[in-house]
Design a protein around this motif. Structure first.
Motif, PDB file in Angstrom:
ATOM      1  N   SER A  95       0.827  -1.202   0.000  1.00  9.94           N
ATOM      2  CA  SER A  95       0.000   0.000   0.000  1.00  9.94           C
ATOM      3  C   SER A  95       0.868   1.261   0.000  1.00  9.94           C
ATOM      4  N   PHE A 164     -11.022  -2.603   4.219  1.00 12.04           N
ATOM      5  CA  PHE A 164      -9.599  -2.960   4.167  1.00 12.04           C
ATOM      6  C   PHE A 164      -9.402  -4.447   3.902  1.00 12.04           C
ATOM      7  N   TYR A 165     -10.218  -5.269   4.551  1.00  9.95           N
ATOM      8  CA  TYR A 165     -10.125  -6.718   4.379  1.00  9.95           C
ATOM      9  C   TYR A 165     -11.326  -7.295   3.625  1.00  9.95           C
ATOM     10  N   TRP A 182      -5.389  -4.723  13.582  1.00  3.81           N
ATOM     11  CA  TRP A 182      -5.282  -3.539  12.725  1.00  3.81           C
ATOM     12  C   TRP A 182      -5.515  -2.277  13.555  1.00  3.81           C
ATOM     13  N   ILE A 227      -9.500  -0.330  -1.526  1.00  3.55           N
ATOM     14  CA  ILE A 227      -8.762   0.820  -1.015  1.00  3.55           C
ATOM     15  C   ILE A 227      -7.954   1.482  -2.128  1.00  3.55           C
ATOM     16  N   HIS A 254      -7.579  -5.652  -0.080  1.00  4.40           N
ATOM     17  CA  HIS A 254      -6.390  -4.801  -0.005  1.00  4.40           C
ATOM     18  C   HIS A 254      -5.373  -5.379   0.977  1.00  4.40           C
ATOM     19  N   GLY A 255      -5.859  -5.870   2.100  1.00 10.44           N
ATOM     20  CA  GLY A 255      -4.973  -6.429   3.126  1.00 10.44           C
ATOM     21  C   GLY A 255      -4.632  -7.885   2.902  1.00 10.44           C
TER      22      GLY A 255
END
Length: 274
Positions: A95, A164-165, A182, A227, A254-255
């Motif tokens: 990221s 995010f996840y 997180w 994201i 994204h994560g």
């Protein structure tokens, strides 16, 4: 704790485990070196020396009020590399950390670097403009700053529990432990660094940087990244790189280094050893 002091007097925390060829990990916003736990242990077990630092204002590094921009991020990474006298290193960034790695390579050269990988990374540039019509409107990032300023703790909890996840996707099975970890990492850092960091990761244009890089770079990105949207990131970065390879994933968040560590670690290892 292991730290290095930068030229402008900022104390940067880092982890340095093992021996062998070094792999240096740069974390995403607003997290810390702890976000790389699954990668650090995996590659340590494969005989590599693993290094991960907390970006200035994040994690255990000094919570300074300034320098929260890509120039300082890259220079801080260079300070860690020089302090540890790393050679033939592999740099991996997730990221915002992907932007940090790209800017480091362009700004400080490749004499100490063998390869790099950027995962779910922000380059070439996130914000929408006439030159980048596929980007996200600036209002998106202004809203993130407003939410952070209003109630950072609540904002972070929702961010981890949602996009995010990809825990907000139909059929998703959220992990409370991952969400809490997180949140923990985010709240360890400083609000000023995180507030300014939103501008750094969204508005920095890495187009010229990508064109300067000659070492092999693996670009890893999911088509379902909420994201850093895929179409305006991974494929464009791979094209701008002189020696870039794009690895695309379907349905990963994204994560993904956390949620799909087994896949990401295996693909990184294959790239490193090829």
């Amino acid at each position: 704790m292991s730290t290095v002091t930068t030229r402008d007097g900022v104390e940067i925390f880092y982890k340095d485990w093992g021996t062998g060829q070094p792999i240096v990990f740069s974390h995403g916003w607003p997290l810390s070196a702890d976000d790389w736990d699954a990668q650090l242990l995996f590659f340590l077990g494969k005989g590599y020396r693993v290094i991960a630092h907390d970006r200035r204002g994040h994690g255990r590094s000094a919570q300074v009020g300034d320098g929260h921009d890509m120039d300082h991020y890259a220079d801080d990474l260079a300070a860690v590399v020089a302090h540890l006298d790393l050679e033939n290193a592999i740099h991996v960034g997730h990221s915002t950390g992907g932007g940090e790695v790209v800017h480091y390579l362009a700004r400080h050269g490749e004499s100490r670097v063998a390869k790099a990988a950027i995962i779910s990374a922000v380059p070439p540039v996130m914000v929408k403009s006439p030159a980048n019509p596929g980007g996200l409107p600036k209002d998106v990032f202004d809203t993130l700053q407003a939410q952070l300023a209003a109630n950072r703790s609540e904002f972070y909890l929702g961010f981890a529990a949602g996009p995010f996840y990809n825990y907000d996707r139909p059929g998703a099975k959220p992990s409370e432990a991952i969400i809490r970890n997180w949140w923990r990492q985010g709240m360890m850092g400083g609000a000023k660094a995180h507030y300014d960091g939103i501008v750094a990761f969204s508005q920095t244009d890495f187009t010229a940087d990508l064109g300067k890089i000659g070492v092999p770079v693996l670009v890893m990105h999911s088509e379902d990244d909420q994201i850093v949207p895929y179409a305006d990131a991974g494929p464009l970065s791979a094209k701008l790189l002189k020696n870039g390879v794009l690895k695309t994933y379907k349905g990963f968040p994204h994560g993904m280094p956390t949620t799909h560590a087994d896949v990401i670690n295996a693909d990184l290892l294959e790239f490193i050893t090829r």
